[in-house]
Structures are given as structure tokens and as C-alpha cells.
Design an enzyme around this catalytic site. Structure first.
Site, PDB file in Angstrom:
ATOM      1  N   GLU A 285     125.550  45.781 -49.577  1.00  0.00           N
ATOM      2  CA  GLU A 285     126.136  45.218 -50.633  1.00  0.00           C
ATOM      3  C   GLU A 285     127.579  46.067 -51.137  1.00  0.00           C
ATOM      4  O   GLU A 285     127.770  45.668 -52.251  1.00  0.00           O
ATOM      5  CB  GLU A 285     124.905  44.724 -51.832  1.00  0.00           C
ATOM      6  CG  GLU A 285     124.290  43.350 -51.280  1.00  0.00           C
ATOM      7  CD  GLU A 285     123.874  42.994 -52.511  1.00  0.00           C
ATOM      8  OE1 GLU A 285     123.165  42.336 -52.337  1.00  0.00           O
ATOM      9  OE2 GLU A 285     123.473  43.990 -53.773  1.00  0.00           O
ATOM     10  N   HIS A 314     114.130  47.239 -25.597  1.00  0.00           N
ATOM     11  CA  HIS A 314     114.105  45.718 -24.676  1.00  0.00           C
ATOM     12  C   HIS A 314     114.807  44.744 -24.852  1.00  0.00           C
ATOM     13  O   HIS A 314     114.452  43.469 -24.494  1.00  0.00           O
ATOM     14  CB  HIS A 314     112.629  45.772 -24.240  1.00  0.00           C
ATOM     15  CG  HIS A 314     111.740  46.717 -23.977  1.00  0.00           C
ATOM     16  ND1 HIS A 314     112.393  47.280 -22.406  1.00  0.00           N
ATOM     17  CD2 HIS A 314     110.817  48.310 -24.401  1.00  0.00           C
ATOM     18  CE1 HIS A 314     111.048  48.613 -22.106  1.00  0.00           C
ATOM     19  NE2 HIS A 314     110.862  49.091 -23.155  1.00  0.00           N
ATOM     20  N   LYS A 428     125.466  33.467 -56.069  1.00  0.00           N
ATOM     21  CA  LYS A 428     124.543  33.105 -57.545  1.00  0.00           C
ATOM     22  C   LYS A 428     124.661  31.974 -58.521  1.00  0.00           C
ATOM     23  O   LYS A 428     124.289  31.382 -58.696  1.00  0.00           O
ATOM     24  CB  LYS A 428     123.919  34.462 -58.343  1.00  0.00           C
ATOM     25  CG  LYS A 428     123.083  35.011 -57.902  1.00  0.00           C
ATOM     26  CD  LYS A 428     122.810  36.404 -58.327  1.00  0.00           C
ATOM     27  CE  LYS A 428     121.975  37.077 -57.814  1.00  0.00           C
ATOM     28  NZ  LYS A 428     120.908  38.385 -59.223  1.00  0.00           N
TER      29      LYS A 428
HETATM   30  O1  PA5 Z   1     121.420  45.184 -56.009  1.00  0.00           O
HETATM   31  C1  PA5 Z   1     121.701  44.094 -56.242  1.00  0.00           C
HETATM   32  O2  PA5 Z   1     121.775  43.701 -57.509  1.00  0.00           O
HETATM   33  C2  PA5 Z   1     121.379  42.558 -55.695  1.00  0.00           C
HETATM   34  O3  PA5 Z   1     120.432  42.488 -54.489  1.00  0.00           O
HETATM   35  C3  PA5 Z   1     120.283  42.111 -57.033  1.00  0.00           C
HETATM   36  O4  PA5 Z   1     119.137  42.642 -56.616  1.00  0.00           O
HETATM   37  C4  PA5 Z   1     118.759  41.036 -56.217  1.00  0.00           C
HETATM   38  O5  PA5 Z   1     120.473  39.720 -56.498  1.00  0.00           O
HETATM   39  C5  PA5 Z   1     118.073  40.362 -57.678  1.00  0.00           C
HETATM   40  O6  PA5 Z   1     118.498  40.295 -58.864  1.00  0.00           O
HETATM   41  P1  PA5 Z   1     117.895  39.972 -59.991  1.00  0.00           P
HETATM   42  O7  PA5 Z   1     116.567  42.142 -60.006  1.00  0.00           O
HETATM   43  O8  PA5 Z   1     119.146  40.708 -60.738  1.00  0.00           O
HETATM   44  O9  PA5 Z   1     117.270  39.434 -59.864  1.00  0.00           O
END
Ligand code: PA5
Length: 459
Positions: A285, A314, A428
Site C-alpha cells: 500500500e 516444499h 472503498k
Molecule cells: O493502511 C491503511 O490506511 C488501510 O489499509 C486501512 O488500515 C484499512 O483500509 C482500514 O481502514 P480503517 O482503519 O479506516 O477502517
């Protein structure tokens, strides 16, 4: 007890001149690394970037320790509801530092349902008494569909059991002000912990996001944070040749430039296997970005993959040794296991077992790692090792901080925004639209029109 980064197997003297790097290649990146570090320190000093100074929050550690004790007394089960950065770190912490069979004998039993598979959630419901369960809802934005839906799913059963007092079994960890969880917390006196706005989801394991479940299960969060603090000091050092976060980032950056688009993380230990899941999200990310800081299309990043030693020797290692040379592999090695009894050959009439006699399982797993390392290196496959002197709260804290800082360095070298996630946001928004959330009608229309035009090929 410091983590060590062994990068001998990427240096050209060991890996060969075609795939190996020269120490000079890394040194040439030092001036750029210095500027990245100045920028990180500057943003940290201005409180625009929070992850490096989280271990300084001593008051929070004390508050969580006291709160966790009360949870342990009051509840039989703890259910952590969150996804992505709000779940992967907490899961990795539990699995690294708790007895793997904790839930069989200890209380509160710990559960981390980080997906909306209805059957999976329903099965969990069969095994807990909701009236004796604390539901910890963790969402930085406060509105993520999966987290909201899982909360709603359980609240129904809480209301059936507890009526108007249902909220007493809820705990929120979210933004200090914004988001839908805060709207609920304005209606009901629900206990809330905060995720600092300057700490992104995937950098939040050392906030209440990860610390609460850890403390509830009895993990020493003071030691965890002490380890993170020691590593933050090391990673903020100006001498970049001795800075493991910079070295990790520089090696990955140089290999990305050589077309190695896959970063495998391969722990040789079941206890720390989920650190690789946490790393996969952090690396994917943070670095997978369409545009650079000047808005040029760059479509950059490196696909992270989790493998487990010895199990995946394996399964995947054949591909890594002989398949496309498009990967850089990071082993995680435990130098000293807690339990290390020598084996005996109980079947003397089978002398083929003799080589195992007097050896420990720790020796076996680490020699298997060495063997894989040798096979990879002989086939000019770049590999590095992060060495844990021992797996404990301190070294796990070091690991989180090391990889978070390395990711920030890597993003700087790639000249991209490490800390946003527009691709995740796009998904989202599409989910909200498809599920009919208010305010997303226009998006829904667009998606439906697009789907109408789509030609279908299904067999
Ligand atoms: O790193 C990030 O920002 C995302 O992966 C969020 O952690 C994930 O989408 C969950 O978001 P939130 O904590 O706002 O529910």
C-alpha cells in the site's frame, strides 16, 4: 538484543557480477537518503508524521496497561473488529508473542475476525457468550464497510442479550474527532482510544490499534515499545551506512530498478509468520503508486509475497531457485529459540536417522534456512536476512519500527507519497456505491452504466 540485517548475499563478490550489487551502488544513494531522513525528521518534529515518535507516548502505555487489566477481569472473550492496518499488526503481535494455544487455556479468549465471511463470523458467534465479550471496533476512518458491517452483525446479538446496555461491551479505537464511530460515541458513553491523525493505518500497530489486544492478552507492551524506541533511534541516525532501514530500502530500490518486481518475505518460524502478512500490506500500500511526487505517471511498487520456511521449501522454493529471477527475498531468522531439546534416534535399526540424533529442531530449521540461502545465492538470486536474536516483545517492537522506517526510505527513493492509499479509497467508494450508501448514487449510476456496457465471457 538488537535485530541485525545481513545483506552479504546481494553483494557482487558473493552473488556474482550480473545480479550482485556493488557497495558503491548503495553508497551513491546516501546523499538522497540523507535528504529523505532530514525530511522525515522535519515532518516528525512538526508533528506531521507520527509513527517514529509513538514509543514516546509513555502515558498511553500506562493507560492501556491499566485498562487491559480491567478487561481481563470482566470478560471471557475479546473480539477485535478491524481490517487492513487495523488488524494485521494486532494479529502479528498475538501470534508472535503469545503461546500458540493460548485460547485453549487462557482468558479472555482472543479473536480477530478481519473479514466479512458470514459463515466464519457465524461460527465465532457459536463459541462466545456475547454478554461476556468485549468487542473492540478499530477503524481510523470510522466508516470502513467491512468493519461497520461486522460491528452491526454483533451488535444485534448484544442488544438481544443486554438490551439498552449493549454499548457497555463495545470499545472504539478511531480518529480523535472524525468518523461514524465518534457519532455513536456521542450517543452512548463508549470508551474510546484514539489513533493520532498523523499515523496512517498501516503504520498504526504501535498505537492503541495494536497495544490494546496485546496488553489484554498479557504481552509486555512496555518492552514492545522500548524495542521500537531503540530501533527508531538507530533508524534516525545520520550515518546511513550503518542504518538498517536505509540499507533495506536502498537494496530493494536498486533491485526494483533492475526489474525485480517481487519482494518475498520468508520467516523461518511459525511464531513470526504473520509479520510477513503485516509487511505485505505495508510494502504494497505504501509503494504501489500510480504517480510520483511531481504527478508523473510511474506505476511503481513491488509485489510482496509471504512464504514460510521450512514449509514453503516444499512448495515455492523450486520457483525461487530456478524460475524467473524477478525477486528479492528477505528471510527472517530466529537465532535462539526458547525451546531447543536435542532429538534422539529411538529406532537404532534405522541408522539413516542418526544424523538427527543430538541435534535440535532449532538447528534443523536454521540449517534448512542456510541451505535455501545457499541454493538461492548459487543461482544468483538476491537474498537478505533479518536476524532475531530471540523472539520477544522487544525484538518484535524493533522489527515493526525497522520496516516502517525502511518503507518511508523506499518511498522517498521512489519519489512517491508513501503515506496515502488512493487505490484503496477507490475500492472503498465503489463498495459504498454498490451497497447503496447515501451520497454515493452518482457513483452507483456510473458503475452500473459501465457494467451494462461490459461484454461478458463466461464458460
Ligand atoms: O493502511 C491503511 O490506511 C488501510 O489499509 C486501512 O488500515 C484499512 O483500509 C482500514 O481502514 P480503517 O482503519 O479506516 O477502517
Amino acid at each position: 538484543m538488537k535485530l541485525k540485517l545481513d545483506y552479504s548475499n546481494i553483494i557482487e563478490e558473493n552473488l556474482g557480477s550480473i545480479q550482485g550489487l556493488k557497495l558503491d551502488d548503495i553508497r551513491k544513494l546516501i546523499p538522497k537518503g540523507g535528504k529523505i531522513l532530514d525530511n522525515l525528521n522535519d515532518l516528525t518534529n512538526k508533528s506531521q508524521l507520527g509513527f517514529l515518535t509513538l514509543p514516546d507516548e509513555k502515558k498511553l502505555i500506562d493507560e492501556i496497561t491499566v485498562y487491559a487489566k480491567s478487561v481481563k477481569k470482566r470478560y471471557d472473550a475479546y473480539v477485535h473488529i478491524g481490517i487492513g492496518g487495523s488488524a494485521l499488526g494486532p494479529i502479528a503481535l498475538q501470534n508472535s508473542l503469545l503461546d500458540s494455544y493460548y485460547n485453549l487455556d487462557d482468558k479472555p479468549k482472543m479473536f480477530f475476525p478481519d473479514n466479512v465471511d458470514p459463515d466464519w463470523l457465524n461460527e465465532l458467534l457459536e463459541h462466545i457468550d456475547v454478554s461476556k465479550t468485549l468487542f473492540h471496533i478499530v477503524s481510523k476512518s470510522g466508516g470502513t464497510a467491512e468493519t461497520a458491517a461486522t460491528m452491526l452483525y454483533f451488535v444485534k446479538f448484544l442488544k438481544e442479550k443486554l438490551g439498552d446496555s449493549f454499548y457497555k461491551n463495545l470499545l472504539f479505537t478511531t480518529d480523535p474527532v472524525d468518523g461514524l464511530l465518534n457519532q455513536i460515541a456521542r450517543e452512548y458513553p463508549i470508551k474510546c482510544f484514539r489513533i493520532p491523525p498523523n499515523v496512517g493505518g498501516r503504520f498504526s500497530v504501535l498505537t492503541a490499534v495494536g497495544l490494546i489486544s496485546a496488553a489484554v492478552a498479557g504481552i509486555n507492551i512496555k518492552e514492545l515499545m522500548a524495542g521500537a524506541q531503540e530501533m527508531a533511534e538507530i533508524c534516525r541516525k545520520e550515518d546511513l551506512e550503518k542504518n538498517p532501514a536505509f540499507i533495506f530500502a536502498a537494496i530493494h530500490y536498486l533491485y526494483m530498478k533492475k526489474g525485480k518486481n517481487i519482494s518475498v518475505m520468508m520467516p523461518y518460524s511459525n511464531k513470526i509468520r504473520d509479520l510477513a502478512d503485516w509487511y505485505c500490506q505495508l510494502w504494497a500500500e505504501s509503494l504501489g503508486k500510480k504517480v510520483d511526487n511531481e504527478n508523473n505517471i510511474v506505476e511503481t511498487g513491488q509485489t510482496p509475497v509471504k512464504a514460510l520456511g521450512t514449509t514453503d521449501q516444499h512448495s515455492q522454493v523450486q520457483l525461487y531457485v530456478e524460475g524467473p529471477n524477478d525477486k528479492i527475498i528477505t528471510f527472517l531468522e530466529v537465532e535462539n529459540f526458547n525451546e531447543n531439546q536435542p532429538l534422539e534416534n529411538h529406532f537404532e535399526y534405522i541408522p539413516e536417522f542418526d544424523y538427527l540424533s543430538g541435534k535440535t529442531l532449532g538447528e534443523l530449521i536454521n540449517n534448512e534456512k542456510r541451505a535455501t540461502e545457499i541454493a538461492l545465492t548459487n543461482n544468483q538470486r538476491p537474498n537478505i536476512t533479518i536476524k532475531f536474536p530471540k523472539v520477544n516483545a522487544n525484538t518484535i517492537g524493533q522489527f515493526f519500527m525497522l520496516l516502517e522506517t525502511a518503507t518511508a526510505f523506499a518511498g522517498g527513493l521512489l519519489n512517491i507519497n508513501t503515506f496515502n492509499q488512493p487505490g484503496v479509497e477507490e475500492g472503498k467508494i465503489a463498495t459504498y456505491a454498490l451497497m447503496g450508501r447515501k451520497g454515493y448514487d452518482k457513483k452507483k449510476k456510473e458503475i452500473l452504466q459501465q457494467l451494462e456496457k461490459k461484454q461478458s465471457f463466461v464458460v
